[in-house]
Design a protein around this motif. Structure first.
Motif, PDB file in Angstrom:
ATOM      1  N   UNK A 135       0.822  -1.215   0.000  1.00  0.00           N
ATOM      2  CA  UNK A 135       0.000   0.000   0.000  1.00  0.00           C
ATOM      3  C   UNK A 135       0.854   1.262   0.000  1.00  0.00           C
ATOM      4  N   UNK A 136       0.183   2.351  -0.340  1.00  0.00           N
ATOM      5  CA  UNK A 136       0.759   3.690  -0.171  1.00  0.00           C
ATOM      6  C   UNK A 136      -0.077   4.382   0.894  1.00  0.00           C
ATOM      7  N   UNK A 137       0.584   4.934   1.891  1.00  0.00           N
ATOM      8  CA  UNK A 137      -0.089   5.734   2.912  1.00  0.00           C
ATOM      9  C   UNK A 137       0.008   7.176   2.424  1.00  0.00           C
ATOM     10  N   UNK A 138      -1.139   7.775   2.098  1.00  0.00           N
ATOM     11  CA  UNK A 138      -1.158   9.108   1.487  1.00  0.00           C
ATOM     12  C   UNK A 138      -1.717  10.122   2.479  1.00  0.00           C
ATOM     13  N   UNK A 139      -0.964  11.219   2.638  1.00  0.00           N
ATOM     14  CA  UNK A 139      -1.391  12.331   3.481  1.00  0.00           C
ATOM     15  C   UNK A 139      -1.700  13.510   2.567  1.00  0.00           C
ATOM     16  N   UNK A 198      -1.269  19.331  -1.652  1.00  0.00           N
ATOM     17  CA  UNK A 198       0.028  18.663  -1.663  1.00  0.00           C
ATOM     18  C   UNK A 198      -0.187  17.296  -1.031  1.00  0.00           C
ATOM     19  N   UNK A 199       0.342  16.259  -1.679  1.00  0.00           N
ATOM     20  CA  UNK A 199       0.193  14.900  -1.177  1.00  0.00           C
ATOM     21  C   UNK A 199       1.557  14.286  -0.924  1.00  0.00           C
ATOM     22  N   UNK A 200       1.714  13.714   0.261  1.00  0.00           N
ATOM     23  CA  UNK A 200       2.918  12.974   0.608  1.00  0.00           C
ATOM     24  C   UNK A 200       2.518  11.514   0.728  1.00  0.00           C
ATOM     25  N   UNK A 201       3.272  10.636   0.083  1.00  0.00           N
ATOM     26  CA  UNK A 201       2.977   9.220   0.136  1.00  0.00           C
ATOM     27  C   UNK A 201       4.139   8.434   0.714  1.00  0.00           C
ATOM     28  N   UNK A 202       3.811   7.425   1.488  1.00  0.00           N
ATOM     29  CA  UNK A 202       4.796   6.566   2.127  1.00  0.00           C
ATOM     30  C   UNK A 202       4.485   5.122   1.770  1.00  0.00           C
TER      31      UNK A 202
END
Length: 181
Positions: free
Chosen positions: A65-69, A119-123
């Motif tokens: 998965x990608x954890x998206x903020x 703005x999206x940050x993905x982990x």
């Protein structure tokens, strides 16, 4: 350029070796060590130096998965400053190899109007984070990804906090990679 080129580099920067068929039917293994000038020229040659038979790439092991903020903004200066700070912090984290803990793997901004952006940050994630919703955005009945992101902007229109994400969700990695298709 991709949403993770700040982490991995551009595609040509992930190539470890090229296998090239030259005009005289000689197949050559081209690496940085063997044929360094040829190695650096190949990615810009558009096929004029030989026929590319195969290449060896440095890859990142996949995670489920990608954890998206999501960080919505209603001020152009704020989202530009936030994005620039995010890129700079990623670059400084890259220099500190031992600090791999929480640097984002994906970084993206969708600008909807002159003053409105998210703005999206993905982990990369194993997908088992308690209390975080899973969004299977690739399903036929789901809205296009940009419409989903725009709904976050509309929902959080009065929020200007950049320290805490307006929404956090897990997206299956295939859905995330194919989000714009």
């Amino acid at each position: 350029m991709t949403t993770h080129s700040h982490t991995c580099g551009l595609l040509n920067e992930t190539v470890l070796a090229y296998e090239v068929d030259l005009t005289d039917s000689l197949v050559v293994q081209v690496t940085k060590a063997a044929y360094p000038d040829f190695f650096h020229a190949l990615s810009w040659s558009h096929g004029t130096l030989g026929l590319l038979v195969s290449l060896e790439l440095r890859i990142v092991p996949p995670r489920p998965s990608a954890r998206v903020e999501y960080f919505p903004f209603t001020n152009q200066r704020d989202f530009i400053e936030y994005y620039n700070r995010a890129v700079q912090s990623e670059r400084s984290n890259q220099e500190k190899e031992e600090e791999e803990k929480e640097k984002s793997f994906f970084l993206e901004t969708i600008v909807f109007r002159k003053e409105e952006a998210v703005v999206m940050k993905g982990y990369l994630s194993d997908g088992n984070e308690e209390g975080v919703n899973v969004n299977t955005i690739g399903r036929y009945y789901k809205p296009w990804f940009f419409k989903h992101v725009e709904s976050i902007l509309c929902t959080n229109h009065n929020s200007s906090s950049t320290s805490k994400a307006a929404r956090v969700e897990l997206i299956p990695i295939y859905d995330y990679i194919m989000r714009n298709d």
